[in-house]
Design a protein around this motif. Structure first.
Motif, short mmCIF file in Angstrom:
data_model
loop_
_atom_site.label_atom_id
_atom_site.label_comp_id
_atom_site.label_asym_id
_atom_site.label_seq_id
_atom_site.Cartn_x
_atom_site.Cartn_y
_atom_site.Cartn_z
N LEU A 1 0.83 -1.14 -0.02
CA LEU A 1 -0.05 0.06 -0.04
C LEU A 1 0.94 1.30 0.12
O LEU A 1 1.94 1.25 0.56
CB LEU A 1 -0.96 -0.13 1.51
CG LEU A 1 -1.99 -1.24 1.65
CD1 LEU A 1 -2.40 -0.92 2.64
CD2 LEU A 1 -2.85 -1.50 0.36
N ALA B 1 -2.90 5.22 0.89
CA ALA B 1 -3.77 4.09 0.88
C ALA B 1 -3.66 3.41 2.50
O ALA B 1 -4.69 2.84 2.91
CB ALA B 1 -3.28 3.11 -0.05
N GLU C 1 -2.73 2.43 -4.70
CA GLU C 1 -3.22 3.72 -4.11
C GLU C 1 -4.48 3.42 -3.66
O GLU C 1 -5.22 2.47 -3.44
CB GLU C 1 -3.10 4.68 -5.53
CG GLU C 1 -1.76 4.77 -5.89
CD GLU C 1 -0.64 5.69 -4.99
OE1 GLU C 1 -1.50 6.11 -4.12
OE2 GLU C 1 0.36 5.30 -5.28
N THR C 2 -5.19 4.67 -3.00
CA THR C 2 -6.18 4.66 -2.12
C THR C 2 -7.66 4.17 -3.08
O THR C 2 -8.31 3.60 -2.45
CB THR C 2 -6.50 6.20 -1.61
OG1 THR C 2 -5.46 6.50 -0.95
CG2 THR C 2 -7.65 6.35 -0.91
#
Length: 448
Positions: free
Chosen positions: A194, A198, A230-231
């Motif tokens: 992550l 994230a 990513e988020t």
């Protein structure tokens, strides 16, 4: 044949021991010092730290949200005090089961060992079942540790609470959750794939629940990904955990209290946040409309008479538009209330008048303001001496309207805020006129 059954049982036990264990179970702390968070309870000078240091552990009620370590703490307390650990759930345990638990605890006690009885969801036991614990707590058969997500003041008997200390466990902070995530990565032998943002999103998804975080981490660890997510990619793969909200429980009352106090504190941003929290938790907008209108009456009142009208119109707009459009009207009412001048002058006056009414009982109105529809009533003095205010030069007679045996009460004292500044001027004006009328009447009585 017996050997065959023994061999089969042994094989099953061995297979169970080798079966994969959930990450949350593998990371369960082995000592109280390993518990993440809850320093306010476990610290050296905190309640449990002091109890353990003095060797005098009492019965406890652990109150806190899910996933903060209630079961783990109870189990470790049993280990540290050499008590037999027995765990039951109020959801699945009836009176016959409780009797068996108490009987087994008595036998252990006779053999020199105490019992720590951990009762999960203890608030789900009814009053009679809760009362059943009392004699066994008093004679030392069990040391009770109850766990509840609900306010013990409302859900547990006073008798039970008087024999146990309530310890409040807090939802885990983001820093606590990060420590737990690092511990999980060490156990897994690899870092989570992550990015920094994230990872923050993952911690927020757990919503203060350590067990929920470990379950999410276990899912992520099983993914086969290249590089770091990513988020947006993370939230696409994971469903955000539903916010903890019970429309009939503590969170319901905690959040409406937060909304009300934010409005009273003239903070529209905080008020909107709590309003949104309740809506996303599934709260009925009609309940919010009613409570928002109450805020206008209770905390703004006559400082801004328009506030109540705006709330009623917002309520009506919601009824006509429904969700989600109608919720915007209620949000605008929340903003208006937060920015309106605040006054509890009318509310305080109402409560003071109610207290005076209860105290004075059945005191009748003064005779001069009673109607006299019959000649007999006129002969008895009903209505005698009444001064019609419209006939006065300034439309104000200044007569007494309180019971004759009662001292004039003063209940409404408007603050110098908003429209009540104007009402205070009017109140002061009538007070001066009333004083002049009384002086004039006293003068006429002196002349006669």
């Amino acid at each position: 044949m017996a050997d065959l059954f023994d061999t089969a049982a042994s094989t099953r036990e061995g297979a169970a021991a080798q079966a994969p264990r959930p990450l949350a179970d593998r990371l369960r702390p082995q000592a109280l010092g390993d518990v993440i968070g809850q320093e306010q309870v476990l610290g050296e000078d905190a309640p449990l730290g002091v109890m353990l240091a003095s060797g005098a552990l009492s019965s406890l009620i652990l109150w806190g949200p899910p996933g903060v370590g209630k079961t783990t703490i109870a189990r470790l307390l049993a280990d540290q005090t050499d008590l037999a650990f027995v765990q039951i759930s109020a959801i699945f345990t009836g009176v016959p089961d409780l009797k068996k638990v108490f009987e087994a605890a008595k036998i252990r006690r006779q053999n020199g060992q105490g019992t720590l009885l951990f009762v999960d969801e203890i608030h789900r036991f009814n009053k009679a079942q809760q009362d059943g614990f009392l004699p066994h707590m008093e004679d030392g058969t069990i040391l009770l540790v109850g766990a509840t997500t609900e306010n013990p003041s409302f859900e547990l008997n006073a008798a039970l609470l008087s024999r146990a200390q309530v310890l409040v466990l807090r939802r885990l902070s983001l820093a606590d959750l990060e420590r737990l995530a690092q511990r999980a990565e060490k156990e897994l032998g690899k870092s989570l794939p992550l990015s920094g943002s994230a990872r923050e999103a993952l911690l927020e998804m757990a919503d203060g629940d350590g067990r929920a975080l470990l379950n999410l981490i276990e899912q992520i660890a099983a993914w086969k990904v290249e590089g770091k997510l990513e988020t947006e990619a993370l939230t696409t793969r994971l469903m955000r955990r539903a916010s903890k909200y019970d429309k009939s429980g503590d969170e319901h009352y905690n959040l409406i209290s937060a909304l009300h106090k934010s409005v009273r504190g003239s903070d529209p941003d905080a008020a909107l946040y709590w309003y949104a929290r309740m809506l996303t938790g599934g709260e009925d907008p009609r309940y919010l409309a009613r409570r928002i209108t109450r805020m206008a009456v209770e905390d703004i009142g006559l400082a801004d008479p328009q506030a109540q009208t705006i709330c009623l119109h917002a309520w009506e707009t919601y009824e006509r538009l429904g969700s989600p459009e109608g919720e915007l009207a209620l949000a605008q009412a929340v903003i208006y209330l937060a920015l309106a001048p605040k006054s509890n002058g009318g509310y305080a006056a109402y409560k003071a008048a109610m207290a005076a009414a209860k105290k004075t009982g059945s005191e009748p109105p003064p005779m001069h303001i009673l109607n006299a529809p019959t000649s007999m009533m006129k002969e008895q003095g009903f209505g005698a001496g009444y001064q019609y205010d419209h006939d006065a030069e300034d439309g104000f007679s200044g007569q007494n309207y309180f019971p004759e045996t009662m001292k004039r009460g003063v209940y409404y004292t408007p603050p110098e805020r908003g429209f009540e500044r104007e009402l205070k001027k009017r109140l002061d004006y009538f007070a001066k006129l009333r004083a002049r009328r009384e002086e004039s009447r006293d003068g006429r009585r002196g002349e006669s």
